[in-house]
Scaffold this motif. Structure first.
Motif, short mmCIF file in Angstrom:
data_model
loop_
_atom_site.label_atom_id
_atom_site.label_comp_id
_atom_site.label_asym_id
_atom_site.label_seq_id
_atom_site.Cartn_x
_atom_site.Cartn_y
_atom_site.Cartn_z
N VAL A 35 0.83 -1.20 0.00
CA VAL A 35 0.00 0.00 0.00
C VAL A 35 0.87 1.25 0.00
N ARG A 36 1.98 1.23 0.72
CA ARG A 36 2.90 2.38 0.69
C ARG A 36 3.43 2.63 -0.72
N SER A 37 3.77 1.54 -1.41
CA SER A 37 4.37 1.69 -2.74
C SER A 37 3.34 2.06 -3.80
N GLY A 38 2.05 1.88 -3.49
CA GLY A 38 1.02 2.18 -4.48
C GLY A 38 -0.10 3.02 -3.92
N ALA A 39 0.25 3.94 -3.00
CA ALA A 39 -0.77 4.75 -2.33
C ALA A 39 -1.58 5.59 -3.31
#
Length: 273
Positions: free
Chosen positions: A234-238
Motif C-alpha cells: 500500500v505504501r508503494s502504491g498509495a
C-alpha cells in the motif's frame, strides 16, 4: 514368439493399460477440481455485490479468492452501499470456517448489517444491532467484521471493528501504518456487546486496505508479517488505481501460502487534480 517373450509383452501391455487408466482418472480429477473452483467462484460472486459505491474524494475496489482446500466456498465477504443520509457504508468480514454453512451464515451477516444500517448510520450501533440479531439466531457460528462510514461532505471516516484484523493506510508523502483502532468481540457470541467508533480523515492522496486473515497468515507465516507485507504494498502504491492496488494486495495470499478464502477491500482517497 517364445513363451518368455509373450509373457513380457503381456506385462508391458498390462502396464500401458494401467497407465492409460491412471491418466484418464487424473484428467477426470483435474476437470472435476476445475469445475468445483469455477462453481465456487460463481456462487461466491453471486453473494457479493456487483459494484461498490463511490463519491467525490473516494474510489473503492475489492477482490475475493476462494479457499484452496475444502469446498472452495467460504465465509469471507466485502460489501458497500449508500446510507440514507448520503454517506457510504463499507464492510469486510470473515465467518468461521469455509464451507456451505459458513457461506450461508455470511449472507445472513451481510443482510443483518444492511438492515441495521437502515436504522442508524453509526458504525458501532450497526455492529451492536447485527450482533444481537445473530446471537438471537443461535447459529453456533461467529464472524469478525469491520464496518466503515465515509462522509463525502467532510471526508471523515468512522470505523468500528468486531474482532477483525486492523486495516492499513498509506499516503503519497510516505506516511502509513496499521490503523490500531479499538475493537470489540466477534459478532454472534456475546449479547449486548458494544463497539467503539474511531474517527479518521482520509489523506488527500492515499489509500486504506482492509483484508481478511486469509490474506495475511499461512503455514509458518504469522499475521504480523502479513500485515507488514500489505503495508509495504500500500505504501508503494498509495496513489495507484484502487482496482490495481486491490489486485496486488490479494497476491499476498500466495506469499503466505494460505488455504482459507480471502477478501480485500481498498478505499482510495482521490484528491483534487
Amino acid at each position: 514368439m517364445s513363451r518368455h517373450r509373450f509373457s513380457r509383452q503381456a506385462k508391458a501391455d498390462a502396464l500401458l493399460a494401467k497407465l492409460d487408466q491412471l491418466t484418464a482418472q487424473a484428467l477426470e480429477q483435474t476437470e472435476l477440481h476445475r469445475a468445483r473452483i469455477e462453481l465456487a467462484v460463481v456462487l461466491q460472486r453471486g453473494m457479493l455485490p456487483d459494484y461498490l459505491p463511490e463519491a467525490p474524494g473516494l474510489r473503492a475496489a475489492a477482490r475475493y479468492a476462494p479457499a484452496r482446500s475444502g469446498l472452495d466456498i467460504g465465509g469471507d465477504w466485502y460489501d458497500g452501499f449508500r446510507l440514507v443520509d448520503g454517506s457510504l457504508a463499507f464492510s469486510i468480514g470473515d465467518v468461521q470456517g469455509h464451507d456451505v454453512e459458513a457461506a450461508a451464515f455470511m449472507g445472513q451477516v451481510r443482510i443483518g448489517l444492511r438492515a441495521a444500517a437502515a436504522f442508524t448510520t453509526d458504525p458501532g450501533e450497526v455492529l451492536s444491532r447485527t450482533n444481537d440479531l445473530l446471537v438471537s439466531m443461535d447459529c453456533g457460528l461467529f464472524a469478525t467484521c469491520s464496518f466503515l462510514r465515509f462522509d463525502p461532505a467532510t471526508g471523515e471516516l468512522l470505523v468500528a471493528r468486531a474482532g477483525h484484523v486492523p486495516a492499513v493506510w498509506a499516503s503519497t508523502d510516505g506516511r502509513g501504518g496499521v490503523m490500531e483502532d479499538e475493537g470489540g468481540a466477534p459478532l454472534g457470541i456475546v449479547p449486548g456487546t458494544g463497539f467503539p467508533v474511531t474517527r479518521y480523515r482520509l489523506p488527500e492522496r492515499g489509500a486504506i486496505a482492509l483484508v481478511t486473515d486469509g490474506v495475511l497468515e499461512g503455514p509458518a507465516f504469522p499475521i504480523e508479517s502479513g500485515l507488514d507485507e500489505v503495508l509495504r504494498i500500500v505504501r508503494s502504491g498509495a496513489d495507484d488505481d484502487p482496482d490495481r492496488l486491490a489486485a496486488r494486495v490479494i497476491e499476498v495470499a500466495d506469499l503466505t501460502g494460505h488455504t482459507d478464502d480471502a477478501a480485500v477491500l481498498v478505499l482510495g482517497a482521490a484528491g483534487p487534480e
